[in-house]
Design a protein around this motif. Structure first.
Motif, PDB file in Angstrom:
ATOM      1  N   GLN A  21       0.942  -1.261   0.002  1.00  0.00           N
ATOM      2  CA  GLN A  21      -0.083  -0.162   0.123  1.00  0.00           C
ATOM      3  C   GLN A  21       0.751   1.217   0.080  1.00  0.00           C
ATOM      4  O   GLN A  21       0.611   2.289  -0.752  1.00  0.00           O
ATOM      5  CB  GLN A  21      -0.986   0.014   1.136  1.00  0.00           C
ATOM      6  CG  GLN A  21      -1.946  -0.911   1.136  1.00  0.00           C
ATOM      7  CD  GLN A  21      -2.904  -0.897   2.383  1.00  0.00           C
ATOM      8  OE1 GLN A  21      -2.134  -1.023   3.470  1.00  0.00           O
ATOM      9  NE2 GLN A  21      -4.079  -0.915   2.381  1.00  0.00           N
ATOM     10  N   MET A  22       1.900   1.268   0.576  1.00  0.00           N
ATOM     11  CA  MET A  22       2.578   2.419   0.974  1.00  0.00           C
ATOM     12  C   MET A  22       3.449   2.825  -0.525  1.00  0.00           C
ATOM     13  O   MET A  22       3.663   3.614  -0.893  1.00  0.00           O
ATOM     14  CB  MET A  22       3.908   2.025   2.055  1.00  0.00           C
ATOM     15  CG  MET A  22       4.627   3.215   2.490  1.00  0.00           C
ATOM     16  SD  MET A  22       3.832   4.354   3.274  1.00  0.00           S
ATOM     17  CE  MET A  22       5.151   5.445   3.927  1.00  0.00           C
ATOM     18  N   ALA A  23       3.853   1.444  -1.006  1.00  0.00           N
ATOM     19  CA  ALA A  23       4.568   1.890  -2.480  1.00  0.00           C
ATOM     20  C   ALA A  23       3.568   2.437  -3.451  1.00  0.00           C
ATOM     21  O   ALA A  23       3.909   3.361  -4.125  1.00  0.00           O
ATOM     22  CB  ALA A  23       5.026   0.453  -2.931  1.00  0.00           C
ATOM     23  N   SER A  24       2.401   1.764  -3.562  1.00  0.00           N
ATOM     24  CA  SER A  24       1.298   2.404  -4.345  1.00  0.00           C
ATOM     25  C   SER A  24       1.330   3.909  -4.226  1.00  0.00           C
ATOM     26  O   SER A  24       1.016   4.791  -4.956  1.00  0.00           O
ATOM     27  CB  SER A  24       0.140   1.463  -4.347  1.00  0.00           C
ATOM     28  OG  SER A  24      -0.638   2.088  -5.169  1.00  0.00           O
ATOM     29  N   PHE A  25       0.946   3.948  -2.757  1.00  0.00           N
ATOM     30  CA  PHE A  25       0.673   5.521  -2.178  1.00  0.00           C
ATOM     31  C   PHE A  25       1.730   6.495  -2.562  1.00  0.00           C
ATOM     32  O   PHE A  25       1.398   7.475  -2.935  1.00  0.00           O
ATOM     33  CB  PHE A  25       0.527   5.311  -0.859  1.00  0.00           C
ATOM     34  CG  PHE A  25      -0.135   6.677  -0.261  1.00  0.00           C
ATOM     35  CD1 PHE A  25      -1.169   7.451  -0.755  1.00  0.00           C
ATOM     36  CD2 PHE A  25       0.092   7.048   1.029  1.00  0.00           C
ATOM     37  CE1 PHE A  25      -2.009   8.397  -0.177  1.00  0.00           C
ATOM     38  CE2 PHE A  25      -0.380   8.180   1.508  1.00  0.00           C
ATOM     39  CZ  PHE A  25      -1.409   8.742   1.146  1.00  0.00           C
ATOM     40  N   ILE A  26       3.037   6.069  -2.733  1.00  0.00           N
ATOM     41  CA  ILE A  26       4.144   6.986  -2.800  1.00  0.00           C
ATOM     42  C   ILE A  26       4.658   6.975  -4.432  1.00  0.00           C
ATOM     43  O   ILE A  26       5.634   7.613  -4.695  1.00  0.00           O
ATOM     44  CB  ILE A  26       5.056   7.093  -1.980  1.00  0.00           C
ATOM     45  CG1 ILE A  26       5.853   5.641  -1.605  1.00  0.00           C
ATOM     46  CG2 ILE A  26       4.517   7.732  -0.473  1.00  0.00           C
ATOM     47  CD1 ILE A  26       7.231   5.983  -0.695  1.00  0.00           C
ATOM     48  N   GLY A  30       6.540  -1.286  -6.412  1.00  0.00           N
ATOM     49  CA  GLY A  30       5.919  -2.586  -5.731  1.00  0.00           C
ATOM     50  C   GLY A  30       6.631  -2.439  -4.252  1.00  0.00           C
ATOM     51  O   GLY A  30       7.469  -1.515  -3.753  1.00  0.00           O
ATOM     52  N   ALA A  31       6.124  -3.465  -3.480  1.00  0.00           N
ATOM     53  CA  ALA A  31       6.718  -3.593  -1.986  1.00  0.00           C
ATOM     54  C   ALA A  31       8.133  -3.749  -2.141  1.00  0.00           C
ATOM     55  O   ALA A  31       8.720  -3.207  -1.186  1.00  0.00           O
ATOM     56  CB  ALA A  31       5.811  -4.730  -1.579  1.00  0.00           C
ATOM     57  N   GLY A  32       8.824  -4.499  -2.925  1.00  0.00           N
ATOM     58  CA  GLY A  32      10.213  -4.623  -2.902  1.00  0.00           C
ATOM     59  C   GLY A  32      10.862  -3.302  -3.038  1.00  0.00           C
ATOM     60  O   GLY A  32      12.039  -3.196  -2.343  1.00  0.00           O
ATOM     61  N   SER A  33      10.528  -2.293  -3.880  1.00  0.00           N
ATOM     62  CA  SER A  33      11.380  -1.146  -4.036  1.00  0.00           C
ATOM     63  C   SER A  33      11.016  -0.226  -3.059  1.00  0.00           C
ATOM     64  O   SER A  33      11.952   0.399  -2.356  1.00  0.00           O
ATOM     65  CB  SER A  33      10.779  -0.568  -5.320  1.00  0.00           C
ATOM     66  OG  SER A  33       9.256  -0.308  -5.499  1.00  0.00           O
ATOM     67  N   TYR A  34       9.712  -0.477  -2.290  1.00  0.00           N
ATOM     68  CA  TYR A  34       9.453   0.222  -1.150  1.00  0.00           C
ATOM     69  C   TYR A  34      10.460  -0.225   0.034  1.00  0.00           C
ATOM     70  O   TYR A  34      11.060   0.472   1.007  1.00  0.00           O
ATOM     71  CB  TYR A  34       8.074   0.184  -0.578  1.00  0.00           C
ATOM     72  CG  TYR A  34       7.879   0.871   0.677  1.00  0.00           C
ATOM     73  CD1 TYR A  34       7.735   2.027   0.941  1.00  0.00           C
ATOM     74  CD2 TYR A  34       7.815  -0.130   1.903  1.00  0.00           C
ATOM     75  CE1 TYR A  34       7.849   2.691   2.187  1.00  0.00           C
ATOM     76  CE2 TYR A  34       7.688   0.467   3.286  1.00  0.00           C
ATOM     77  CZ  TYR A  34       7.591   2.024   3.467  1.00  0.00           C
ATOM     78  OH  TYR A  34       7.612   2.487   4.567  1.00  0.00           O
TER      79      TYR A  34
END
Length: 189
Positions: A21-26, A30-34
């Motif tokens: 969710q955080m990755a998408s929001f900013i 994806g989650a990995g890059s976040y």
């Protein structure tokens, strides 16, 4: 862990968001890059810094450690300037008022004192205003990526319901740490 990474993690934890969710929001892929950002393995790009600061209504200098104050009056005023009506750009290219996308029984409630810019600064702390902006940004983001989220009763469509008794138990934890909701609805901490 660097200061940006720890502050990013604190924001994600505060709003109880998953890495995805955080990755998408900013605006990350994806989650990995976040996770590489949150773990301090990669420095954030300028674009990521700007998106994160805007998404959470915090000062960019706070994110990188130049100040201890996450919220600044001038930045919040700028973010709040054109807030109402809150318009979302849907995937089909149309623009709609966010509130019109929700069934009447699930229509979010924003306190009138917050909607009125004259009263806003007197009634709400900087942190409360930052929380409200974050919730509104989160709502807009998910409506822009998936307008059906307004129809299926998911978490984001229930954050600001007028009646706290209709909020699912799993969402009460999110609601309970937002001070202005506690004052508005009397939700215990």
């Amino acid at each position: 862990m660097n200061l940006f990474a720890s502050r990013l993690k604190a924001l994600r934890s505060r709003y109880e968001l998953t890495s995805g969710q955080m990755a998408s929001f900013i605006g990350l892929s994806g989650a990995g890059s976040y996770s590489t950002l949150e773990n301090g393995k990669n420095p954030p790009s300028c674009k990521t810094l700007v998106r994160t600061a805007r998404a959470f209504a915090v000062d960019m200098d706070y994110l990188i450690g130049r100040t201890q104050k996450p919220y600044e009056e001038d930045l919040l005023r700028l973010e709040e300037k054109d807030l109402f009506p809150l318009v979302v750009s849907l995937p089909d290219g149309t623009k709609r008022d966010v509130w019109d996308l929700f069934p009447a029984s699930q229509r979010p409630c924003i306190p009138e004192t917050y909607q009125n810019p004259v009263f806003r600064e007197g009634f709400y702390s900087l942190q409360d205003r930052g929380d409200i902006l974050t919730i509104l940004h989160f709502r807009v983001h998910y409506l822009e990526t998936d307008p059906d989220v307004a129809k299926d009763g998911q978490y984001v469509s229930r954050i600001l319901l007028a009646d706290p008794e209709t909020v699912p138990a799993k969402d009460r934890a999110f609601l309970s740490h937002i001070v202005w909701l506690d004052r508005l609805w009397g939700i215990g901490k």
